[in-house]
Design a protein around this motif. Structure first.
Motif, PDB file in Angstrom:
ATOM      1  N   ALA A  21      36.262  83.853 -90.072  1.00 12.95           N
ATOM      2  CA  ALA A  21      35.168  83.062 -89.500  1.00 12.95           C
ATOM      3  C   ALA A  21      35.412  82.773 -88.020  1.00 12.95           C
ATOM      4  CB  ALA A  21      34.999  81.761 -90.280  1.00 12.95           C
ATOM      5  N   VAL A  22      36.631  82.427 -87.676  1.00 11.36           N
ATOM      6  CA  VAL A  22      36.966  82.153 -86.273  1.00 11.36           C
ATOM      7  C   VAL A  22      36.795  83.407 -85.436  1.00 11.36           C
ATOM      8  CG1 VAL A  22      38.871  81.556 -84.711  1.00 11.36           C
ATOM      9  CG2 VAL A  22      38.484  80.226 -86.786  1.00 11.36           C
ATOM     10  N   ARG A  23      37.242  84.528 -85.944  1.00  7.42           N
ATOM     11  CA  ARG A  23      37.094  85.793 -85.208  1.00  7.42           C
ATOM     12  C   ARG A  23      35.634  86.172 -85.054  1.00  7.42           C
ATOM     13  NH1 ARG A  23      42.029  88.991 -88.117  1.00  7.42           N
ATOM     14  NH2 ARG A  23      43.699  87.974 -86.952  1.00  7.42           N
ATOM     15  N   ALA A  24      34.821  85.942 -86.083  1.00  3.60           N
ATOM     16  CA  ALA A  24      33.390  86.260 -85.995  1.00  3.60           C
ATOM     17  C   ALA A  24      32.714  85.402 -84.929  1.00  3.60           C
ATOM     18  CB  ALA A  24      32.720  86.056 -87.350  1.00  3.60           C
ATOM     19  N   ARG A  25      33.053  84.120 -84.878  1.00  2.98           N
ATOM     20  CA  ARG A  25      32.477  83.251 -83.840  1.00  2.98           C
ATOM     21  C   ARG A  25      32.936  83.690 -82.456  1.00  2.98           C
ATOM     22  NH1 ARG A  25      33.475  78.938 -87.483  1.00  2.98           N
ATOM     23  NH2 ARG A  25      35.368  78.400 -86.363  1.00  2.98           N
ATOM     24  N   ALA A  26      34.167  84.119 -82.341  1.00  2.00           N
ATOM     25  CA  ALA A  26      34.685  84.551 -81.041  1.00  2.00           C
ATOM     26  C   ALA A  26      33.948  85.790 -80.552  1.00  2.00           C
ATOM     27  CB  ALA A  26      36.184  84.826 -81.134  1.00  2.00           C
ATOM     28  N   ARG A  27      33.587  86.684 -81.469  1.00  2.00           N
ATOM     29  CA  ARG A  27      32.859  87.887 -81.072  1.00  2.00           C
ATOM     30  C   ARG A  27      31.440  87.571 -80.642  1.00  2.00           C
ATOM     31  NH1 ARG A  27      35.479  90.163 -85.554  1.00  2.00           N
ATOM     32  NH2 ARG A  27      33.668  89.754 -86.856  1.00  2.00           N
ATOM     33  N   CYS A  28      30.851  86.525 -81.173  1.00  2.00           N
ATOM     34  CA  CYS A  28      29.456  86.189 -80.901  1.00  2.00           C
ATOM     35  C   CYS A  28      29.274  85.318 -79.666  1.00  2.00           C
ATOM     36  CB  CYS A  28      28.852  85.478 -82.114  1.00  2.00           C
ATOM     37  SG  CYS A  28      28.745  86.535 -83.563  1.00  2.00           S
ATOM     38  N   ARG A  29      30.361  84.861 -79.059  1.00  2.00           N
ATOM     39  CA  ARG A  29      30.222  84.025 -77.866  1.00  2.00           C
ATOM     40  C   ARG A  29      29.528  84.787 -76.757  1.00  2.00           C
ATOM     41  NH1 ARG A  29      36.033  82.444 -77.256  1.00  2.00           N
ATOM     42  NH2 ARG A  29      36.354  81.740 -79.357  1.00  2.00           N
ATOM     43  N   ASP A  30      28.832  84.044 -75.922  1.00  2.00           N
ATOM     44  CA  ASP A  30      28.157  84.639 -74.776  1.00  2.00           C
ATOM     45  C   ASP A  30      29.212  85.060 -73.766  1.00  2.00           C
ATOM     46  OD1 ASP A  30      25.620  83.469 -72.449  1.00  2.00           O
ATOM     47  OD2 ASP A  30      26.262  85.471 -73.007  1.00  2.00           O
ATOM     48  N   ALA A  31      29.317  86.342 -73.532  1.00  2.00           N
ATOM     49  CA  ALA A  31      30.378  86.853 -72.677  1.00  2.00           C
ATOM     50  C   ALA A  31      29.913  87.150 -71.259  1.00  2.00           C
ATOM     51  CB  ALA A  31      30.969  88.123 -73.292  1.00  2.00           C
ATOM     52  N   GLY A  32      28.618  87.062 -70.983  1.00  2.00           N
ATOM     53  CA  GLY A  32      28.152  87.404 -69.654  1.00  2.00           C
ATOM     54  C   GLY A  32      26.742  86.912 -69.409  1.00  2.00           C
ATOM     55  N   MET A  33      26.152  87.465 -68.382  1.00  2.00           N
ATOM     56  CA  MET A  33      24.802  87.049 -68.023  1.00  2.00           C
ATOM     57  C   MET A  33      23.777  87.824 -68.844  1.00  2.00           C
ATOM     58  SD  MET A  33      24.927  86.600 -63.880  1.00  2.00           S
ATOM     59  CE  MET A  33      25.123  88.312 -63.521  1.00  2.00           C
ATOM     60  N   VAL A  34      22.631  87.206 -69.026  1.00  2.00           N
ATOM     61  CA  VAL A  34      21.526  87.886 -69.684  1.00  2.00           C
ATOM     62  C   VAL A  34      20.729  88.630 -68.628  1.00  2.00           C
ATOM     63  CG1 VAL A  34      21.394  86.281 -71.609  1.00  2.00           C
ATOM     64  CG2 VAL A  34      20.072  85.836 -69.561  1.00  2.00           C
ATOM     65  N   THR A  35      19.785  89.432 -69.050  1.00  2.00           N
ATOM     66  CA  THR A  35      19.031  90.290 -68.133  1.00  2.00           C
ATOM     67  C   THR A  35      18.325  89.483 -67.052  1.00  2.00           C
ATOM     68  OG1 THR A  35      18.715  91.841 -69.938  1.00  2.00           O
ATOM     69  CG2 THR A  35      17.293  92.093 -68.036  1.00  2.00           C
ATOM     70  N   SER A  36      17.738  88.351 -67.399  1.00  2.00           N
ATOM     71  CA  SER A  36      17.032  87.552 -66.389  1.00  2.00           C
ATOM     72  C   SER A  36      17.999  87.018 -65.332  1.00  2.00           C
ATOM     73  CB  SER A  36      16.280  86.400 -67.044  1.00  2.00           C
ATOM     74  OG  SER A  36      17.167  85.552 -67.733  1.00  2.00           O
ATOM     75  N   GLU A  37      19.227  86.686 -65.740  1.00  2.00           N
ATOM     76  CA  GLU A  37      20.213  86.222 -64.765  1.00  2.00           C
ATOM     77  C   GLU A  37      20.645  87.354 -63.851  1.00  2.00           C
ATOM     78  OE1 GLU A  37      22.976  84.663 -67.567  1.00  2.00           O
ATOM     79  OE2 GLU A  37      22.351  82.599 -67.204  1.00  2.00           O
ATOM     80  N   TYR A  38      20.781  88.557 -64.399  1.00  2.00           N
ATOM     81  CA  TYR A  38      21.084  89.713 -63.556  1.00  2.00           C
ATOM     82  C   TYR A  38      19.970  89.931 -62.542  1.00  2.00           C
ATOM     83  CZ  TYR A  38      25.112  91.418 -66.198  1.00  2.00           C
ATOM     84  OH  TYR A  38      26.333  91.560 -66.770  1.00  2.00           O
ATOM     85  N   ALA A  39      18.722  89.827 -62.985  1.00  2.00           N
ATOM     86  CA  ALA A  39      17.591  90.040 -62.092  1.00  2.00           C
ATOM     87  C   ALA A  39      17.573  89.010 -60.970  1.00  2.00           C
ATOM     88  CB  ALA A  39      16.287  89.991 -62.880  1.00  2.00           C
ATOM     89  N   MET A  40      17.786  87.755 -61.305  1.00  2.00           N
ATOM     90  CA  MET A  40      17.799  86.712 -60.274  1.00  2.00           C
ATOM     91  C   MET A  40      18.973  86.910 -59.312  1.00  2.00           C
ATOM     92  SD  MET A  40      15.102  85.052 -60.722  1.00  2.00           S
ATOM     93  CE  MET A  40      15.394  83.753 -59.552  1.00  2.00           C
ATOM     94  N   GLY A  41      20.120  87.282 -59.839  1.00  2.00           N
ATOM     95  CA  GLY A  41      21.279  87.558 -58.985  1.00  2.00           C
ATOM     96  C   GLY A  41      21.029  88.726 -58.054  1.00  2.00           C
ATOM     97  N   LEU A  42      20.373  89.754 -58.565  1.00  2.00           N
ATOM     98  CA  LEU A  42      20.052  90.924 -57.744  1.00  2.00           C
ATOM     99  C   LEU A  42      19.062  90.557 -56.646  1.00  2.00           C
ATOM    100  CD1 LEU A  42      20.401  93.958 -57.321  1.00  2.00           C
ATOM    101  CD2 LEU A  42      18.499  94.304 -58.892  1.00  2.00           C
ATOM    102  N   ILE A  43      18.046  89.775 -56.981  1.00  2.00           N
ATOM    103  CA  ILE A  43      17.066  89.350 -55.973  1.00  2.00           C
ATOM    104  C   ILE A  43      17.741  88.518 -54.893  1.00  2.00           C
ATOM    105  CG2 ILE A  43      15.058  87.856 -55.619  1.00  2.00           C
ATOM    106  CD1 ILE A  43      14.072  88.860 -58.383  1.00  2.00           C
ATOM    107  N   ALA A  44      18.623  87.618 -55.296  1.00  2.00           N
ATOM    108  CA  ALA A  44      19.336  86.790 -54.318  1.00  2.00           C
ATOM    109  C   ALA A  44      20.238  87.641 -53.425  1.00  2.00           C
ATOM    110  CB  ALA A  44      20.159  85.724 -55.034  1.00  2.00           C
ATOM    111  N   ALA A  45      20.915  88.611 -54.018  1.00  2.00           N
ATOM    112  CA  ALA A  45      21.809  89.479 -53.238  1.00  2.00           C
ATOM    113  C   ALA A  45      21.028  90.326 -52.241  1.00  2.00           C
ATOM    114  CB  ALA A  45      22.618  90.367 -54.174  1.00  2.00           C
ATOM    115  N   VAL A  46      19.899  90.855 -52.667  1.00  2.00           N
ATOM    116  CA  VAL A  46      19.076  91.667 -51.766  1.00  2.00           C
ATOM    117  C   VAL A  46      18.517  90.800 -50.643  1.00  2.00           C
ATOM    118  CG1 VAL A  46      16.927  92.991 -51.616  1.00  2.00           C
ATOM    119  CG2 VAL A  46      18.536  93.424 -53.469  1.00  2.00           C
ATOM    120  N   GLY A  47      18.091  89.588 -50.965  1.00  2.00           N
ATOM    121  CA  GLY A  47      17.599  88.680 -49.930  1.00  2.00           C
ATOM    122  C   GLY A  47      18.676  88.332 -48.922  1.00  2.00           C
TER     123      GLY A  47
END
Length: 76
Positions: A21-47
């Motif tokens: 159970a502990v290992r399953a929860r560890a695998r399901c943790r959010d490990a990074g940004m979602v697509t919308s966060e990537y898009a906002m980061g890309l827009i900010a970087a380009v700006g």
């Protein structure tokens, strides 16, 4: 807690279930940004890149860099 501590507290059978159970929860943790966060980061970087490009290619920056180079050459 380590596996040994779980075995001591809950017994060998429950330890395996708990560890899985502990290992399953560890695998399901959010490990990074979602697509919308990537898009906002890309827009900010380009700006920011556009703004930096404008500053670097401006006449005032070009003149300041030219003065620095001229002073360095005349110092030799």
């Amino acid at each position: 807690m380590g596996v040994e501590m779980y075995r001591a507290m809950y017994g060998a059978r429950r330890t395996g279930v708990r560890v899985r159970a502990v290992r399953a929860r560890a695998r399901c943790r959010d490990a990074g940004m979602v697509t919308s966060e990537y898009a906002m980061g890309l827009i900010a970087a380009v700006g920011f890149a556009g703004l930096l490009y404008k500053v670097i290619t401006s006449a005032a920056t070009r003149k300041a860099l030219q003065d620095i180079v001229e002073k360095a050459l005349h110092a030799l």
